[in-house]
Design a protein around this motif. Structure first.
Motif, PDB file in Angstrom:
ATOM      1  N   GLU A 303      14.574 -72.267  79.052  1.00 27.96           N
ATOM      2  CA  GLU A 303      14.883 -71.370  77.938  1.00 27.96           C
ATOM      3  C   GLU A 303      15.004 -69.941  78.438  1.00 27.96           C
ATOM      4  O   GLU A 303      14.134 -69.462  79.165  1.00 27.96           O
ATOM      5  N   ASN A 305      14.207 -66.464  77.576  1.00 29.12           N
ATOM      6  CA  ASN A 305      13.272 -65.840  76.637  1.00 29.12           C
ATOM      7  C   ASN A 305      13.701 -64.433  76.246  1.00 29.12           C
ATOM      8  O   ASN A 305      13.249 -63.902  75.234  1.00 29.12           O
TER       9      ASN A 305
ATOM     10  N   ASP B 214      11.524 -66.063  65.666  1.00 31.62           N
ATOM     11  CA  ASP B 214      11.275 -66.520  67.028  1.00 31.62           C
ATOM     12  C   ASP B 214      10.263 -67.671  66.990  1.00 31.62           C
ATOM     13  O   ASP B 214       9.339 -67.670  66.183  1.00 31.62           O
ATOM     14  N   SER B 217       8.043 -71.410  72.550  1.00 34.22           N
ATOM     15  CA  SER B 217       8.934 -72.219  73.389  1.00 34.22           C
ATOM     16  C   SER B 217       8.275 -73.516  73.836  1.00 34.22           C
ATOM     17  O   SER B 217       8.951 -74.433  74.287  1.00 34.22           O
ATOM     18  N   GLY B 221      10.526 -75.868  72.067  1.00 32.35           N
ATOM     19  CA  GLY B 221      11.532 -75.810  73.123  1.00 32.35           C
ATOM     20  C   GLY B 221      12.037 -77.191  73.519  1.00 32.35           C
ATOM     21  O   GLY B 221      11.247 -78.056  73.894  1.00 32.35           O
ATOM     22  N   ASN B 226      18.522 -72.218  71.187  1.00 31.06           N
ATOM     23  CA  ASN B 226      18.062 -70.901  71.618  1.00 31.06           C
ATOM     24  C   ASN B 226      19.241 -69.934  71.434  1.00 31.06           C
ATOM     25  O   ASN B 226      20.329 -70.157  71.977  1.00 31.06           O
ATOM     26  N   LEU B 320      11.069 -68.605  72.103  1.00 38.17           N
ATOM     27  CA  LEU B 320      12.381 -69.228  71.925  1.00 38.17           C
ATOM     28  C   LEU B 320      13.088 -68.321  70.919  1.00 38.17           C
ATOM     29  O   LEU B 320      12.815 -68.385  69.720  1.00 38.17           O
TER      30      LEU B 320
END
Lengths: 460, 460
Positions: A303, A305, B214, B217, B221, B226, B320
């Protein structure tokens, strides 16, 4: 009379005393991150040591670590029987904003069969349950069916900076057959869960540089590389349109899900519609061939960020940016190695480096993934104990996040880890009005007592 | 006696007077962006009107515009001859930081045959040259060989907010055969340039939204899109690895370079090594099959000017991200239409929208590209006048940047535009220690005088 009936009777009879004792523990404002609470940390450690003494444990010590102390204790009088290492933490999160608490955070209050206090669920309440489960067995049987060791730390909420070193140094002393942690949650209200794996973490920052300074996009645009375009090309190269990671070798060491695990996840009937509603998306997104639970529990991720570069104020600035950067983290699953993955990421960036720019990569902290095999006896035994009390099938889950200290235990002590928690995700850990459903306090005590008997029957 | 010898004599004889008169103009701190200089703007306009009167122009007026005034004048007593519309500006940039000026910005000083003052080059010095060229012809011939009109504005340095409307309103009054602007530079010291085209500009902002906020993650995730990855995919789709734009139809209306233009650029022997040194890159970058000058003068671009999303502080935050955005501008060349290009960009984003996100696009201001054909008589005549004085071949150039007011003249008045400047890029326009090489002041006066005779021979 069954174990469970005896435990039922004992906990019912002692409930008021137990809650009163827990409240003493909860009243100590042991906020590890704030230096003004340094003395409270010592007070909480001493309270725990005294509580352990009341339970009849041996070798109780408050061990200095350089930070807040670790409280150790053991009871090792069940020769030939397994040894359980209990881990928990007596420190709590800060309480700001205080005005959002309906009752003060360090004045425990029961409303609606929920105990409101900072630490009620995370993690003082659950540490306390471990002690009371032992106390019950001593009271009922005059002994324990297994050997036990405790390490309760005071720095979990600040990232356990001193614990790995402490564990490393006391490796022999902490030797055991499994480690039991109650710092996670049920799968859902009334639905217990044994968490048998967590993802690891690794990360890099990518910095791209083109010209030595930002350029006028009119004068130079078309003839000099743009750092943001170069970065976007790198970022786009990492995943395909379904999020499958395109870094060569990235999946090589990923342990495949067993048929049993996939079936266990399927049986949870995960509600994807409710999730979409919760996070506010019209469609979920992820690697083809895997369910949402598989994607987030058992598959690795990459990911971005954060990303930055050029002008991000209001309106327009016709700059040809010289610099751009991105922060990237990967959630890892067994048997991926964080160092190996960073090496693969670096090789990938090197291979996909666009023309006209320099790229530098820096590394972030790493944490290994961990898994205790789904069919390991200590995991299956935990499931049975839950089921006996909650009277529904146990969920066998993994966590998508990373608890670095769990990985450290896994790596240093090489023990199976049993994450057997009693919290609920709605209980506001780390937020105002933290609370603990007393239904799960009551049931959890019985589950933990039962689990000690369960473990005593295992050949480990 | 040739025109040029007569001009030589006249300007040599009057040089001290001319410089003294220019210094009066330069002493007026006509900074258009600062409200405390509002009165100075009026003073500068009045000074110009008086200077025009000394030159013998007619119909002089200081026209209010809602902002700073436009000064108009004409002389239309050459029936059957072409009419030149002169454009320039009497406003200047602010002077901060003042402490970096070696001599005060509004106290003109000559050092090393350079005139130091704010506005010396941009653009008071060059406006003054236009007037003195006419004055010379009046003195030498008692008349002018062409008709002339002047509009000198006071808001160029703040983006000419009122001029397009003024031009539109006075369309008939401003009718002419060409517009002459001296607000650009030589190609290099000693090497004159006629700039016959400028790129246009259009831009969009792309905002990508995934989840409503947000996400962690670890927990999400792998199963939720994303926003930064989605944005990176869109950005990467815009160009190939050489910077060639992949937006369907983007190049459809690009006017191809003629063989003559390509040869003219080639003849400039552009020094790519020096450029790499200047901007600090190891390699240049751009569309295959075009030289650097072609890429930046005659080919359109698509540049990300800024990108943002997620966490960009120090260290790591395993978020994320739900939102990400980018600002994009395109430099356009004839005959691309800014509105059409925006429509193509939108269609491209729509087509490449990744799964799991919403994308919104907003538009920035637009400016059309302009070109006066390279072989147009007014362009070639300008080249001849330069060559007669500088005694080297004239460079026929285009500008990679955009001067919105030039595009507005092109569109409203539909005149050929001749950008015939005498500055040098080293002369610190917009910076401390702005100056003007008096060598080019002297030569430029002769070039401009000669050009009036040149234009008088053309059938336009």
């Amino acid at each position: 009379m069954s174990h469970l009936s005896k435990l039922d009777g004992y906990f019912a009879e002692n409930r008021d005393n137990h809650l009163a004792e827990l409240n003493e523990f909860l009243r100590i404002p042991s906020i590890s991150s704030l230096s003004e609470h340094k003395q409270d940390m010592q007070t909480a450690a001493s309270w725990l040591a005294a509580a352990m003494k009341r339970v009849n444990l041996d070798n109780i010590s408050i061990d200095e670590t350089g930070g807040h102390p670790v409280v150790y204790a053991d009871w090792l009088h069940a020769p030939g029987k397994p040894t359980i290492l209990f881990y928990g933490h007596y420190d709590v999160q800060p309480v700001d904003p205080l005005n959002l608490w309906e009752t003060p955070p360090f004045e425990p209050t029961v409303r609606d069969n929920k105990l409101f206090a900072r630490g009620a669920s995370d993690d003082k309440g659950q540490v306390f349950m471990h002690l009371k489960a032992l106390e019950a067995l001593f009271a009922l049987d005059g002994t324990l069916p297994v050997n036990v060791k405790f390490i309760i730390e005071g720095e979990e909420e600040i990232g356990s900076p001193n614990l790995p070193q402490y564990v490393e140094k006391n490796k022999e002393k902490l030797a055991a057959d499994l480690i039991l942690i109650s710092d996670t949650g049920l799968y859902a209200p009334g639905k217990p869960a044994v968490c048998y794996g967590l993802r690891g973490l690794t990360g890099i920052q990518i910095d791209v540089r083109g010209a030595k300074g930002d350029l006028h996009s009119g004068l130079y645009g078309g003839g000099v590389q743009n750092a943001i375009h170069a970065l976007a090309d790198i970022l786009a190269s990492f995943r395909d349109e379904h999020g499958t990671i395109q870094v060569e070798g990235f999946y090589d060491n990923v342990r495949p899900l067993s048929e049993e695990e996939r079936q266990a996840y399927l049986d949870l009937n995960f509600d994807e519609e409710a999730l979409k509603e919760e996070v506010g998306v019209k469609e979920l997104f992820g690697e083809k061939g895997y369910s949402y639970l598989e994607q987030t529990w058992a598959r690795p991720t990459l990911e971005v960020n954060g990303v930055f570069g050029g002008f991000s104020g209001e309106g327009i600035k016709t700059v040809l940016p010289a610099e751009a950067g991105a922060k990237i983290t990967c959630r890892l699953v067994p048997d991926q190695d964080p160092d190996e993955i960073v090496a693969l990421l670096k090789a990938h960036v090197e291979k996909h480096k666009p023309a006209g720019v320099e790229v530098t990569i820096s590394e972030f902290d790493k944490g290994a993934p961990f898994i205790t095999p789904f069919d390991h006896p200590v995991i299956q035994a935990a499931g049975r104990s839950y089921e006996r009390v909650y009277e529904v099938p146990t969920a066998y889950t993994r966590g998508g996040g990373s608890i670095p200290i769990v990985a450290a235990f896994d790596q240093i002590l090489q023990l199976p880890v049993v994450l057997m928690g009693f919290g609920l995700s709605s209980e506001n850990f780390h937020a105002p009005n933290e609370h603990f459903h007393l239904e799960n306090f009551d049931k959890g005590l019985r589950v933990l007592g039962d689990y000690l008997y369960e473990v005593s029957t295992l050949s480990l």
